[in-house]
Write a protein that holds these residues in place. Structure first.
Motif, PDB file in Angstrom:
ATOM      1  N   ALA A  67       0.827  -1.209   0.000  1.00  0.00           N
ATOM      2  CA  ALA A  67       0.000   0.000   0.000  1.00  0.00           C
ATOM      3  C   ALA A  67       0.864   1.262   0.000  1.00  0.00           C
ATOM      4  O   ALA A  67       0.624   2.185  -0.782  1.00  0.00           O
ATOM      5  CB  ALA A  67      -0.931  -0.005   1.212  1.00  0.00           C
ATOM      6  N   ILE A  68       1.889   1.321   0.858  1.00  0.00           N
ATOM      7  CA  ILE A  68       2.699   2.542   0.912  1.00  0.00           C
ATOM      8  C   ILE A  68       3.641   2.625  -0.282  1.00  0.00           C
ATOM      9  O   ILE A  68       4.005   3.721  -0.721  1.00  0.00           O
ATOM     10  CB  ILE A  68       3.464   2.668   2.242  1.00  0.00           C
ATOM     11  N   SER A  69       4.017   1.474  -0.838  1.00  0.00           N
ATOM     12  CA  SER A  69       4.816   1.490  -2.069  1.00  0.00           C
ATOM     13  C   SER A  69       4.000   2.089  -3.215  1.00  0.00           C
ATOM     14  O   SER A  69       4.507   2.902  -4.003  1.00  0.00           O
ATOM     15  CB  SER A  69       5.263   0.080  -2.415  1.00  0.00           C
ATOM     16  N   HIS A  70       2.724   1.712  -3.285  1.00  0.00           N
ATOM     17  CA  HIS A  70       1.841   2.271  -4.318  1.00  0.00           C
ATOM     18  C   HIS A  70       1.687   3.775  -4.140  1.00  0.00           C
ATOM     19  O   HIS A  70       1.771   4.548  -5.115  1.00  0.00           O
ATOM     20  CB  HIS A  70       0.480   1.579  -4.253  1.00  0.00           C
ATOM     21  N   ARG A  73       4.810   5.727  -5.228  1.00  0.00           N
ATOM     22  CA  ARG A  73       5.010   5.833  -6.668  1.00  0.00           C
ATOM     23  C   ARG A  73       4.005   6.791  -7.320  1.00  0.00           C
ATOM     24  O   ARG A  73       4.235   7.269  -8.431  1.00  0.00           O
ATOM     25  CB  ARG A  73       4.912   4.449  -7.309  1.00  0.00           C
ATOM     26  N   GLN A  74       2.905   7.051  -6.620  1.00  0.00           N
ATOM     27  CA  GLN A  74       1.890   7.959  -7.155  1.00  0.00           C
ATOM     28  C   GLN A  74       2.077   9.398  -6.672  1.00  0.00           C
ATOM     29  O   GLN A  74       1.729  10.336  -7.388  1.00  0.00           O
ATOM     30  CB  GLN A  74       0.488   7.468  -6.743  1.00  0.00           C
ATOM     31  N   ASP A  75       2.611   9.568  -5.464  1.00  0.00           N
ATOM     32  CA  ASP A  75       2.713  10.891  -4.863  1.00  0.00           C
ATOM     33  C   ASP A  75       4.180  11.238  -4.629  1.00  0.00           C
ATOM     34  O   ASP A  75       4.857  10.610  -3.813  1.00  0.00           O
ATOM     35  CB  ASP A  75       1.952  10.916  -3.523  1.00  0.00           C
ATOM     36  N   PRO A  76       4.712  12.252  -5.320  1.00  0.00           N
ATOM     37  CA  PRO A  76       6.128  12.609  -5.162  1.00  0.00           C
ATOM     38  C   PRO A  76       6.451  13.194  -3.790  1.00  0.00           C
ATOM     39  O   PRO A  76       7.624  13.358  -3.446  1.00  0.00           O
ATOM     40  CB  PRO A  76       6.354  13.649  -6.267  1.00  0.00           C
ATOM     41  N   ASN A  77       5.438  13.514  -2.990  1.00  0.00           N
ATOM     42  CA  ASN A  77       5.673  14.057  -1.659  1.00  0.00           C
ATOM     43  C   ASN A  77       5.894  12.963  -0.605  1.00  0.00           C
ATOM     44  O   ASN A  77       6.058  13.282   0.569  1.00  0.00           O
ATOM     45  CB  ASN A  77       4.482  14.921  -1.214  1.00  0.00           C
ATOM     46  N   ILE A  78       5.892  11.709  -1.024  1.00  0.00           N
ATOM     47  CA  ILE A  78       6.018  10.601  -0.077  1.00  0.00           C
ATOM     48  C   ILE A  78       7.406   9.986  -0.165  1.00  0.00           C
ATOM     49  O   ILE A  78       7.908   9.695  -1.253  1.00  0.00           O
ATOM     50  CB  ILE A  78       4.947   9.521  -0.339  1.00  0.00           C
ATOM     51  N   THR A  79       8.029   9.794   0.990  1.00  0.00           N
ATOM     52  CA  THR A  79       9.236   8.983   1.121  1.00  0.00           C
ATOM     53  C   THR A  79       8.857   7.738   1.899  1.00  0.00           C
ATOM     54  O   THR A  79       8.400   7.828   3.047  1.00  0.00           O
ATOM     55  CB  THR A  79      10.348   9.742   1.870  1.00  0.00           C
ATOM     56  N   ALA A  80       8.993   6.568   1.281  1.00  0.00           N
ATOM     57  CA  ALA A  80       8.637   5.305   1.917  1.00  0.00           C
ATOM     58  C   ALA A  80       9.914   4.586   2.342  1.00  0.00           C
ATOM     59  O   ALA A  80      10.805   4.343   1.523  1.00  0.00           O
ATOM     60  CB  ALA A  80       7.825   4.430   0.969  1.00  0.00           C
ATOM     61  N   VAL A  81      10.009   4.272   3.619  1.00  0.00           N
ATOM     62  CA  VAL A  81      11.183   3.591   4.174  1.00  0.00           C
ATOM     63  C   VAL A  81      10.746   2.198   4.618  1.00  0.00           C
ATOM     64  O   VAL A  81       9.839   2.062   5.453  1.00  0.00           O
ATOM     65  CB  VAL A  81      11.767   4.373   5.372  1.00  0.00           C
ATOM     66  N   ARG A 319      15.661  -2.020   4.197  1.00  0.00           N
ATOM     67  CA  ARG A 319      15.614  -2.886   3.017  1.00  0.00           C
ATOM     68  C   ARG A 319      15.545  -2.064   1.738  1.00  0.00           C
ATOM     69  O   ARG A 319      16.209  -2.367   0.751  1.00  0.00           O
ATOM     70  CB  ARG A 319      14.409  -3.815   3.111  1.00  0.00           C
ATOM     71  N   ASP A 320      14.746  -1.002   1.759  1.00  0.00           N
ATOM     72  CA  ASP A 320      14.590  -0.184   0.562  1.00  0.00           C
ATOM     73  C   ASP A 320      14.018   1.176   0.959  1.00  0.00           C
ATOM     74  O   ASP A 320      13.369   1.311   2.002  1.00  0.00           O
ATOM     75  CB  ASP A 320      13.649  -0.867  -0.440  1.00  0.00           C
ATOM     76  N   VAL A 321      14.277   2.176   0.134  1.00  0.00           N
ATOM     77  CA  VAL A 321      13.711   3.509   0.315  1.00  0.00           C
ATOM     78  C   VAL A 321      13.186   3.976  -1.037  1.00  0.00           C
ATOM     79  O   VAL A 321      13.899   3.935  -2.039  1.00  0.00           O
ATOM     80  CB  VAL A 321      14.764   4.515   0.831  1.00  0.00           C
ATOM     81  N   LEU A 322      11.928   4.409  -1.041  1.00  0.00           N
ATOM     82  CA  LEU A 322      11.339   4.993  -2.245  1.00  0.00           C
ATOM     83  C   LEU A 322      11.173   6.488  -2.018  1.00  0.00           C
ATOM     84  O   LEU A 322      10.500   6.910  -1.074  1.00  0.00           O
ATOM     85  CB  LEU A 322       9.976   4.361  -2.548  1.00  0.00           C
ATOM     86  N   LYS A 323      11.783   7.272  -2.872  1.00  0.00           N
ATOM     87  CA  LYS A 323      11.705   8.732  -2.758  1.00  0.00           C
ATOM     88  C   LYS A 323      11.365   9.291  -4.130  1.00  0.00           C
ATOM     89  O   LYS A 323      12.067   9.011  -5.101  1.00  0.00           O
ATOM     90  CB  LYS A 323      13.038   9.286  -2.261  1.00  0.00           C
ATOM     91  N   ARG A 324      10.278  10.040  -4.173  1.00  0.00           N
ATOM     92  CA  ARG A 324       9.762  10.574  -5.441  1.00  0.00           C
ATOM     93  C   ARG A 324       9.533   9.450  -6.458  1.00  0.00           C
ATOM     94  O   ARG A 324       9.817   9.586  -7.651  1.00  0.00           O
ATOM     95  CB  ARG A 324      10.699  11.634  -6.008  1.00  0.00           C
ATOM     96  N   GLY A 325       9.048   8.325  -5.946  1.00  0.00           N
ATOM     97  CA  GLY A 325       8.691   7.207  -6.800  1.00  0.00           C
ATOM     98  C   GLY A 325       9.842   6.350  -7.253  1.00  0.00           C
ATOM     99  O   GLY A 325       9.645   5.383  -7.983  1.00  0.00           O
ATOM    100  N   LYS A 326      11.081   6.656  -6.801  1.00  0.00           N
ATOM    101  CA  LYS A 326      12.242   5.898  -7.238  1.00  0.00           C
ATOM    102  C   LYS A 326      12.976   5.320  -6.037  1.00  0.00           C
ATOM    103  O   LYS A 326      13.006   5.912  -4.962  1.00  0.00           O
ATOM    104  CB  LYS A 326      13.192   6.786  -8.047  1.00  0.00           C
ATOM    105  N   SER A 327      13.587   4.169  -6.255  1.00  0.00           N
ATOM    106  CA  SER A 327      14.349   3.529  -5.194  1.00  0.00           C
ATOM    107  C   SER A 327      15.651   4.295  -4.963  1.00  0.00           C
ATOM    108  O   SER A 327      16.320   4.715  -5.907  1.00  0.00           O
ATOM    109  CB  SER A 327      14.655   2.078  -5.562  1.00  0.00           C
ATOM    110  N   VAL A 328      15.998   4.482  -3.687  1.00  0.00           N
ATOM    111  CA  VAL A 328      17.208   5.216  -3.310  1.00  0.00           C
ATOM    112  C   VAL A 328      18.270   4.221  -2.870  1.00  0.00           C
ATOM    113  O   VAL A 328      17.978   3.255  -2.158  1.00  0.00           O
ATOM    114  CB  VAL A 328      16.916   6.206  -2.163  1.00  0.00           C
TER     115      VAL A 328
END
Length: 349
Positions: A67-70, A73-81, A319-328
């Motif tokens: 859910a947070i990965s989705h 990838r849709q909202d550039p204001n989200i950083t998912a850790v 494990r992974d970080v998504l920032k502005r829809g891209k993996s960091v």
């Protein structure tokens, strides 16, 4: 000039255009994520400032990571850790704070018991000079009387025995300035009780009272055993009073033993009453054995904390970080954090 911008620290990370970061730790919160996202974004959009949502997945086993990965990838204001496993809420909070780049950082739970609509009021207090804005629960809707009563008495007990005054009836819902974030990042202990660490840094603090709401969806992940463990963690992390209590109990037990021995001797010499050995002996052995085991267990708890600190393991692994829809690249992120610490911690030493 925007008041938020005026409060920026000169050493804010490269994403210094972000005025507000909202950190949300999540563990098996799939049912409430959509509603949480909608209410948060509604409030933050109305503020007309640049913001980011730092969503930290603490090794969830339901649909939370997807859910947070989705959303990321849709909202550039989200950083998912995404943490590599479940490290616990204190570690997830640490991860969220370290990945937040805003001039101010708000911490809020995903269950919406803490209303996001209070964030503008928190920002007003920060603009007026507070580095930490604590949100004190005036009421706790949706919780049992036992949980409310135990929480009430625990905070007052902790304040009585702690060397640091920890605001009573406050949870993790609060705002931190960038200065407060940098101060927190100097505290490298592995056994982390975040409410105590927030208070330990000692920066100007404002307390705002509010009414806590019931969960918007899903069920709590905290049972009474988990809450008891967290309470014991807080006591042993910020006070050595239990050790002093055990020492006092040992002295009192020894004194009572001496008095009991004198009474038996006096009774035998003056009254000629034979000593009834078995009952008194068993009683003394049982009492002393219980006190000794309690003392050893308490010493072991403090020694265990030292053991974990000595191993110097990280508080969490990503494990992974998504920032502005891209993996960091995680290693790049870690290098950036290390650089930030070296450059910005000097004023606080």
């Amino acid at each position: 000039m925007n008041a938020l911008v005026e409060n920026w620290h000169p050493d804010i990370p490269q994403d210094s255009h972000i005025e507000l970061s909202v950190v949300v730790p999540l563990y098996n919160e799939h049912e409430v994520i959509t509603l949480m996202y909608q209410r948060l974004t509604t409030v933050l959009t109305e503020l007309a400032i640049t913001y980011e949502l730092v969503l930290v997945d603490d090794g969830s086993r339901d649909g939370t990571p997807n859910a947070i990965s989705h959303l990321a990838r849709q909202d550039p204001n989200i950083t998912a850790v995404f943490l590599s496993r479940n490290f616990g809420k204190e570690a997830a909070l640490t991860a969220g704070i370290e990945h937040a780049a805003g001039a101010a950082v708000v911490i809020i739970d995903a269950d919406l018991q803490d209303p996001p609509e209070l964030i503008p009021q928190m920002l007003d207090a920060w603009r007026n000079g507070a580095d930490v804005v604590c949100m004190r629960r005036r009421s706790r809707a949706g919780e049992t009387w036992l949980k409310r009563a135990s929480a009430h008495h625990f905070y007052r007990l902790l304040n009585t025995i702690s060397d640091v005054e920890i605001p009573a009836d406050t949870g993790d819902f609060r705002l931190l300035s960038r200065k407060a974030v940098y101060a927190l990042q100097q505290l490298n202990e592995r056994n982390r009780y975040m409410k105590g660490l927030f208070a330990w840094i000692g920066l100007p603090t404002t307390v705002i009272e509010y009414d806590r709401m019931p969960r918007a969806a899903g069920i709590t992940k905290w049972d009474y055993l988990g809450l008891l463990n967290l309470a014991f963690q807080g006591i042993t992390s910020f006070s050595t009073a239990p050790l002093r209590f055990v020492m006092g109990s040992g002295l009192l037990t020894a004194l009572l033993g001496v008095l009991f021995t004198l009474w038996i001797v006096t009774k035998a010499l003056l009254l000629g009453d034979p000593v009834q050995g078995y009952p008194s002996l068993i009683s003394m052995i049982t009492i002393l054995g219980g006190v000794q085991l309690l003392s050893i267990g308490l010493l072991g708890e403090y020694l265990g904390k030292t053991y974990y600190e000595a191993k110097q393991r990280p508080v969490y692994l990503v494990r992974d970080v998504l920032k502005r829809g891209k993996s960091v690249d995680n290693m790049t992120a870690y290098k950036n954090f290390s650089s930030i610490k070296k450059e910005t911690y000097a004023p606080f030493r």
